[in-house]
Write an enzyme that holds these catalytic residues in place. Structure first.
Site, mmCIF file in Angstrom:
data_model
loop_
_atom_site.group_PDB
_atom_site.id
_atom_site.type_symbol
_atom_site.label_atom_id
_atom_site.label_comp_id
_atom_site.label_asym_id
_atom_site.label_seq_id
_atom_site.Cartn_x
_atom_site.Cartn_y
_atom_site.Cartn_z
ATOM 1 N N TYR A 25 0.861 -1.179 0.000
ATOM 2 C CA TYR A 25 0.000 0.000 0.000
ATOM 3 C C TYR A 25 0.896 1.228 0.000
ATOM 4 O O TYR A 25 1.532 1.547 0.998
ATOM 5 C CB TYR A 25 -0.920 -0.026 1.224
ATOM 6 C CG TYR A 25 -1.923 1.095 1.311
ATOM 7 C CD1 TYR A 25 -2.187 1.946 0.249
ATOM 8 C CD2 TYR A 25 -2.636 1.307 2.490
ATOM 9 C CE1 TYR A 25 -3.114 2.962 0.338
ATOM 10 C CE2 TYR A 25 -3.568 2.313 2.603
ATOM 11 C CZ TYR A 25 -3.806 3.144 1.530
ATOM 12 O OH TYR A 25 -4.722 4.149 1.632
ATOM 13 N N LYS A 63 -1.519 -1.482 -3.929
ATOM 14 C CA LYS A 63 -2.595 -0.492 -3.859
ATOM 15 C C LYS A 63 -1.952 0.873 -4.015
ATOM 16 O O LYS A 63 -1.181 1.311 -3.166
ATOM 17 C CB LYS A 63 -3.349 -0.600 -2.528
ATOM 18 C CG LYS A 63 -4.446 0.461 -2.364
ATOM 19 C CD LYS A 63 -5.088 0.382 -0.982
ATOM 20 C CE LYS A 63 -6.102 1.512 -0.802
ATOM 21 N NZ LYS A 63 -6.674 1.531 0.572
#
Length: 299
Positions: free
Chosen positions: A142, A170
């Protein structure tokens, strides 16, 4: 049992980063979490991310995190991927959370860039590798430098992609150029982590979304994605533009705050926030209602 995944879409295509419902007195609302999770999967989500920032992970205990994973897996685990946030700015703590998530039945891990301490790229490499080595679960990185203070550089992403369990990223970096290079040079499945950039990121190689607005517009996100995959650029653009007021309204202030307010307007489980987050003012709630209505979302 986890749903079937592919190397191209290891967690499906449309995921919602789920809020953590609380009871009126601020306790964990496991029944509400299960009802919300089932609603989101019924709406078309392939997966749910729990214990992320949108799940108020900074203010939930390790025990609550494990309870939440177990409850959501029990509710939807054979129909959707349950990805558990396990990243902190302390590698040892992150490993504990990763193992606890696996024990609770999670299908994958979300590992955010360590925040506040601003480690160098070598520190990021070792941190994420340690998390990936800690369990048998697939890992989604992320990358959100606006919160963490440090980006995951493209060279670091390419090196991390060599790990057999680091399978996705992400992307909330907000840099389409750097995303393009990282997608081209790595084998990672790329997920948009910024709703306003869902369609632009698809255009440079993303496979899907980890969305906040998915709490209320999953069918529209699915339609946008399907239009893009079918080569209907015009339709995908029309849906994107229709959703612009929703994207804007849901991020006028901190996203958890507006998401819980929007869920409340829809009669869905959410409950209060834990400090330092605070509820919208009446004026802000009225503005959110107008924003959602402009995007086709009505109470």
């Amino acid at each position: 049992m986890a749903p079937t995944s592919t190397p191209q879409t290891p967690f499906g295509r449309v995921l919602t980063a789920m809020v953590t419902p609380f009871t009126p007195d601020g306790a964990l609302d496991l029944d509400g979490a299960q009802r919300l999770a089932a609603h989101l999967v019924d709406a078309g989500n392939d997966g749910l991310v729990v214990n992320g920032t949108t799940g108020e992970s900074p203010t939930t205990s390790d025990a609550e995190k494990a309870q939440l994973v177990r409850a959501v897996v029990d509710a939807v685990g054979d129909r959707a991927f349950v990805v558990a946030g396990a990243g902190t700015n302390d590698t040892r703590h992150s490993l504990e959370l990763a193992r606890a998530a696996q024990d609770a039945g999670a299908h994958g891990l979300l590992a955010v860039t360590p925040y506040y301490s601003k480690p160098p790229q070598e520190g990021l490499l070792r941190h994420f590798t340690a998390i990936a080595d800690a369990t048998d679960l697939p890992v989604m990185l992320y990358d959100i430098p606006g919160r963490s203070g440090v980006p995951i550089n493209t060279e670091t992403i390419v090196r991390l992609a060599e790990h057999p369990r680091i399978v996705a990223n992400k992307d909330a970096k907000g840099d389409l150029g750097r995303a393009s290079w990282a997608i081209a040079r790595s084998s990672l499945a790329w997920y948009s982590g910024d709703d306003m950039l869902n369609l632009p990121l698809l255009s440079v190689g993303a496979v899907g979304f980890v969305s906040v607005v998915g709490h209320i517009v999953t069918p529209e996100l699915r339609a946008l994605l399907d239009a893009h995959l079918n080569g209907d650029v015009t339709k995908a653009t029309e849906i994107h533009q229709k959703l612009l007021p929703v994207f804007t309204g849901m991020f006028r202030t901190q996203g958890v705050i507006t998401t819980k307010a929007a869920l409340g307007l829809q009669g869905l489980p959410a409950g209060p926030l834990r400090l330092p987050l605070v509820e919208l003012s009446p004026e802000e709630t009225e503005q959110l209602t107008r924003d959602l209505a402009a995007g086709g979302v009505h109470r």
